[in-house]
Design an enzyme around this catalytic site. Structure first.
Site, PDB file in Angstrom:
ATOM      1  N   SER A   1      58.690 -71.608 -20.678  1.00 34.33           N
ATOM      2  CA  SER A   1      58.031 -72.736 -20.019  1.00 34.33           C
ATOM      3  C   SER A   1      58.155 -73.953 -20.932  1.00 34.33           C
ATOM      4  O   SER A   1      59.255 -74.288 -21.339  1.00 34.33           O
ATOM      5  CB  SER A   1      56.569 -72.392 -19.719  1.00 34.33           C
ATOM      6  OG  SER A   1      55.939 -73.448 -19.039  1.00 34.33           O
TER       7      SER A   1
ATOM      8  N   HIS B   1      59.296 -72.441 -15.467  1.00 34.37           N
ATOM      9  CA  HIS B   1      58.405 -73.195 -14.591  1.00 34.37           C
ATOM     10  C   HIS B   1      59.065 -74.541 -14.338  1.00 34.37           C
ATOM     11  O   HIS B   1      59.069 -75.420 -15.202  1.00 34.37           O
ATOM     12  CB  HIS B   1      57.034 -73.399 -15.248  1.00 34.37           C
ATOM     13  CG  HIS B   1      56.310 -72.121 -15.496  1.00 34.37           C
ATOM     14  ND1 HIS B   1      55.213 -72.026 -16.318  1.00 34.37           N
ATOM     15  CD2 HIS B   1      56.513 -70.865 -15.028  1.00 34.37           C
ATOM     16  CE1 HIS B   1      54.773 -70.780 -16.338  1.00 34.37           C
ATOM     17  NE2 HIS B   1      55.560 -70.058 -15.565  1.00 34.37           N
TER      18      HIS B   1
ATOM     19  N   ASP C   1      51.566 -66.643 -18.143  1.00 30.46           N
ATOM     20  CA  ASP C   1      52.548 -66.071 -17.227  1.00 30.46           C
ATOM     21  C   ASP C   1      53.496 -65.159 -17.992  1.00 30.46           C
ATOM     22  O   ASP C   1      54.008 -65.514 -19.050  1.00 30.46           O
ATOM     23  CB  ASP C   1      53.335 -67.199 -16.549  1.00 30.46           C
ATOM     24  CG  ASP C   1      54.191 -66.681 -15.399  1.00 30.46           C
ATOM     25  OD1 ASP C   1      54.009 -65.522 -15.006  1.00 30.46           O
ATOM     26  OD2 ASP C   1      55.033 -67.450 -14.912  1.00 30.46           O
TER      27      ASP C   1
END
Length: 1014
Positions: A64, A91, A182
């Site tokens: 990310s 992301h 995540d």
């Protein structure tokens, strides 16, 4: 709740089983199970190879914020000859085009491809998730689905979970820099499937949120810098898979195992107190072999040496087998059925003064316990009653208990808990959700082993889901019987979808067979077991056979069953209510309704019988138990009136009898409560020492002394209670400290978010600087060109203009944003607006010369250009002053009309302009390309360099022209005869009256004028 084919997913119920002292018979019996048929493998074993169309490894990489730098460092040294494919999940904003493919392609020789739906996985390729999409892997292909525009999405968790399900041990998960959590739950799935799990070291990550979240699971195999991961992945791929990883149902033969496997299991029992002999062998073996593959140990003997030398590896192996795989409201339909039937009925059957008791066995990290608590809280709100209720959530692993009691979960629960429940029962703290205190305060978390520790009692609901299927049949039955004993009459038992009651079907009725929800019919009133299972190990066959009739084992004769029923009837009718106590005074069994003499206080669970009795009974019972243990003889108390927990008063005599020690039975005591009538008959406690009424006066002092001693003991008990209260205050202080740590954690999350915003702001600042430089360059270019230019948007409004436009249009600096048609101009151009519209609509450039004020002539150039959107077109209008150019063309036309040969030279004698007569003469006199007499050539130097016969004439002309250019002569003329003697010319040089200087040179043919006067 535990599944996915891992024994440790029943983390709360790993029942310790210790081999006998000699260890040979039972160890051999257990190891024989390793040669059992393949059907004993874990039910959710790794996907068969036939279902995997791509035979190689698939490396899922989650990243990310700050992930680009980590990806570049990871792929730079990555070998390209791996039999593996890389899938990068990030992301990404759905509103911006990703440049990751071009950026990453500069750091690897492998092809980098943006994934399309149903794309086949090919080894040696790097695949990137496209913006605005969620991705899964299945049957050797990558599948895409649109990302939900609302709510939090967790693409890394989703892909890792599908990767584990599709590729099993061939799945490799890598977590790089990023914020949030995540990837944590997906990493658990990869570990459970036998894959390799790597995480970037937090120190080397630009943002350490994601790496720390996955490291906190305790399942990461290696923590490395990004540039070191390539070599580790290469080592893992080139190491052959263990046999059990290729075939989860395979168990190695005894020749392959030797004694090392049994020693490994024994070592684990000594390390953590958990005996994995209770688990199905194939499942345990698969987890052991996975650790062997990670640590590069080829056989059990070497791995045993590793375990003996590294205590940390033993902890990792135990954690590997006890892997917690759970979630909120797992199997939502089952939980809906539970709420609709069991929860609603329990609440309806309990008055406000009656406590509701629930036991969640094998709580893992707490999700199931909190789910049950939420269901009861919702039912309380529905009926508008709030009775007292308590959930006892137990697990064998202290690490799981610590995680569950914290009540803090990652953002991944958004996919499991509805928005309404999130808002009602959770509080958002940074990147995590914390359970609200109103739910947390009703749950008691404790370390407990279902098969070893005494069970709880009087439970209205017991949940034990997806755990029993990983136990051996004997352990399954033992666990079920303990839960049967723990249930109150009419209580409910909630099992997993793959579990059954087995031999206990006759004791339960199915409330919902589909959802494995059962209601108890008959309460287990006899002792379920005697003795401490954890210390005695496996009893011999004779002892087991002796116990078997008491346990209701199927296969008994009808006479035996009738005998058991008669025994139960006699006990309930004639035996006094009694409690069976262990040597440590812990409650082992309750006879004849003795539970009415017990009360269970709030707080930490304790099975100390003396803590469960009413306050008036405690001193008497304590003295009797102490004397019976000391003397080994039965003893009773004087009859006395006692207040019970339900505020009733009974006249009781307490009796304590030691049990005879037969067949190795431990020192157990039987505490009985004999109800004494108002006028008790003498000898009611036949055969037992009682007080003599004739000597009552003599022993009165002794009785008072005993009462004083009891008072002192009561005082001591009060002191201990104060100490307990102090400990509770300390616990409260620790909770406050934990809350402070949570606040600090939230502050760190905010700081992490601030860092991410800082990074984005820095990127924006850099873009702004680039735009500022471009604007400055554009302004400088416009100023340097001096060309009046105006920029229009798609609505023909002015967006910018150069200062020179003010000489044509009546525009001021504040007129930005106004339509161009609002302004007057000095141009003779009535069709400007229509030409502008036509040019923009056709997307073609238009050029036209128009007259302006002061006699100027402009070349108007209209150029359309695309703005931010493809259909949004603006235009640039440039007004180029071509007046001088027009005058120059007119001057050239005038010169070309003259019959004389005319040239204009500058002060250095360089020819700047010639007419057509001069050009024609040069072409016919040996200079067709105008190299010596055309523009750009120095005319005096050309005359002097001429090799014509009359070089003196050329010298004279050159000298005269130099004198005119130098200002020495006002003019110069010379009549001369051209080479060949056929023509005569008059050469004239007249200076130009201009600051730049120069002269006009002409040659006139004067042959027709008369004889030459040279």
């Amino acid at each position: 709740m535990r599944d996915n084919g891992t024994a440790g997913e029943q983390a709360g119920q790993q029942q310790t089983f210790s081999p006998p002292a000699d260890g040979d018979a039972d160890a051999a019996a257990y190891l024989e199970l390793f040669d059992a048929p393949a059907q004993e493998a874990a039910p959710n074993a790794t996907t068969a190879a036939s279902e995997i169309e791509f035979p190689g490894y698939v490396i899922g990489v989650g990243a990310s914020a700050g992930g680009l730098e980590a990806l570049e460092r990871m792929f730079e040294p990555m070998p390209t000859d791996l039999d593996a494919a890389f899938v990068v999940v990030q992301h990404l904003s759905p509103d911006h085009k990703s440049l990751m493919a071009s950026l990453l392609a500069r750091h690897t020789r492998m092809p980098v491809t943006m994934v399309e739906d149903d794309m086949r996985i090919v080894a040696g390729n790097v695949y990137l998730i496209p913006p605005g999409a969620m991705m899964t892997a299945a049957k050797g292909r990558l599948r895409l689905m649109p990302k939900s525009p609302h709510g939090l999405s967790l693409p890394i968790d989703l892909f890792f979970s599908s990767l584990a399900a599709s590729f099993g041990a061939r799945a490799i998960g890598v977590i790089l820099s990023g914020t949030g959590s995540d990837g944590a739950r997906g990493s658990v799935a990869i570990n459970d499937a036998g894959g390799l799990l790597l995480a970037q070291s937090p120190e080397s990550a630009k943002f350490d949120g994601m790496p720390r979240s996955v490291i906190a699971t305790g399942l990461v195999d290696e923590i490395l810098a990004a540039e070191e991961m390539g070599q580790r992945i290469l080592e893992h791929i080139r190491q052959p898979l263990s046999p059990s990883s290729r075939d989860s149902a395979r168990v190695p033969p005894p020749a392959e195992r030797g004694n090392s496997l049994e020693e490994i299991l024994h070592l684990l029992r000594n390390f953590g107190g958990i005996n994995f002999h209770e688990y199905k062998p194939a499942t345990v073996l698969r987890r052991i072999e996975r650790r062997m593959q990670v640590r590069h140990t080829p056989d059990f003997e070497q791995y045993l040496h590793l375990l003996e030398g590294e205590r940390g590896e033993a902890a990792l192996l135990q954690r590997e087998i006890l892997i917690p795989v759970t979630s909120f409201f797992r199997d939502p339909e089952s939980f809906e059925e539970l709420a609709r039937t069991a929860v609603a009925r329990i609440v309806a059957d309990h008055a406000d003064t009656q406590a509701i008791r629930i036991w969640v066995a094998g709580v893992s990290t707490g999700e199931e316990a909190y789910s049950i608590a939420i269901l009861f809280a919702e039912e309380f709100e529905r009926v508008r009653r709030w009775p007292n209720f308590k959930i006892f959530a137990t697990d064998v692993a202290q690490q799981n208990i610590d995680a569950a009691s914290a009540g803090v979960f990652s953002e991944a629960i958004i996919a499991e808990v509805s928005p309404q429940r999130l808002e009602r029962f959770f509080t958002k703290k940074g990147g995590h959700f914390a359970v609200n205190p109103e739910i947390r305060q009703n749950i008691v978390f404790a370390r407990h082993n279902l098969l070893e520790d005494p069970p709880f009692t009087r439970m209205d609901l017991i949940t034990c889901r997806n755990m029993l299927i990983y136990f051996l049949p004997s352990a399954q039955e033992r666990a079920l019987r303990r839960m049967h004993y723990a249930l109150a009459p009419g209580g409910f038992l909630f099992l997993g979808s793959s579990e059954s009651l087995s031999a206990l079907n006759q004791d339960f009725t199915a409330t919902s067979s589909k959802h494995k929800l059962f209601c108890v019919l008959r309460h287990a009133s006899l002792p379920i077991e005697l003795g401490d299972v954890g210390t005695r190990g496996r009893h011999n066959a004779d002892a087991a056979n002796l116990r078997r009739p008491l346990l209701g084992i199927p296969g008994r004769s009808s006479d035996s069953q009738a005998i058991d029923a008669a025994q139960n009837l006699l006990l309930s009718a004639h035996a006094p209510p009694s409690l069976l106590l262990s040597e440590k005074r812990e409650l082992t069994h309750i006879f004849g309704g003795a539970q009415r003499y017990l009360q269970f206080p709030q707080g930490q669970v304790s099975l100390d019988a003396l803590r469960l009795l009413p306050a008036q009974l405690v001193p008497v019972a304590q003295a009797l138990v102490h004397r019976a243990q000391k003397d080994g003889k039965s003893i009773c108390s004087e009859p006395a009136n006692f207040s019970l927990a339900d505020d009733s008063v009974e006249r009781l005599r307490l009796l304590v009898r030691p049990l005879p020690r037969e067949n190795g039975l431990g020192p157990y005591l039987l505490l009985s409560f004999e109800v004494v009538p108002v006028s008790p008959a003498p000898g009611s406690a036949e055969g037992m020492r009682a007080l003599d009424l004739d000597v009552e006066t003599v022993e009165r002092v002794s009785a008072m002394e005993r009462e004083l001693a009891a008072t002192r003991e009561g005082l001591q008990a009060a002191i201990e209670e104060l100490e307990t209260s102090n400990e509770e205050l300390q616990a409260t202080n620790e909770e406050l400290m934990a809350s402070n740590e949570e606040l600090q954690s939230s502050n760190e999350e905010l700081q992490s978010l601030n860092e991410e915003l800082y990074t984005v702001n820095a990127e924006n600042q850099e873009k702004i600087q680039i735009l500022n430089r471009l604007n400055a360059d554009l302004d400088s270019m416009a100023m340097a060109g001096g060309i009046p230019t105006v920029f229009l948007d798609d609505e023909r409004k002015i967006t910018r203009f150069t200062p020179q436009v003010k000489n044509i249009f009546n525009i001021r600096d504040g007129d930005i944003g106004r339509p161009l048609a609002d302004f007057t101009h000095t141009l003779d151009y009535p069709t400007l607006a229509s030409d502008l519209h036509t040019c923009v609509a056709s997307a073609r450039t238009l050029e036209k010369e128009v007259r302006g004020g002061g006699g100027k002539l402009y070349l108007v150039k209209i150029v359309p250009y695309a703005a931010l959107a493809p259909r949004s077109r603006g235009a640039v209008i440039a007004f180029i002053d071509v007046t001088s150019l027009h005058d120059m063309r007119r001057l050239q036309a005038i010169l070309d009309a003259l019959p004389q040969q005319v040239a204009v030279v500058d002060r250095d004698g360089m020819i700047r302009l010639i007419n057509s007569s001069w050009r024609d003469f040069a072409k016919h006199n040996g200079d067709p390309r105008l190299l010596r007499s055309g523009p750009g050539s120095r005319y005096p130097a050309s005359l002097r360099a001429s090799r014509d016969a009359d070089s003196a004439t050329g010298e004279r002309i050159a000298a005269g022209l130099d004198s005119v250019l130098a200002g020495e002569l006002p003019r110069f003329s010379l009549e001369y005869t051209a080479p060949g003697g056929n023509s005569r010319f008059l050469m004239q040089a007249v200076p130009l009256d201009s600051p730049e200087g120069g002269a006009i040179v002409s040659h006139i043919d004067v042959s027709a004028w008369g004889p030459c006067n040279d």
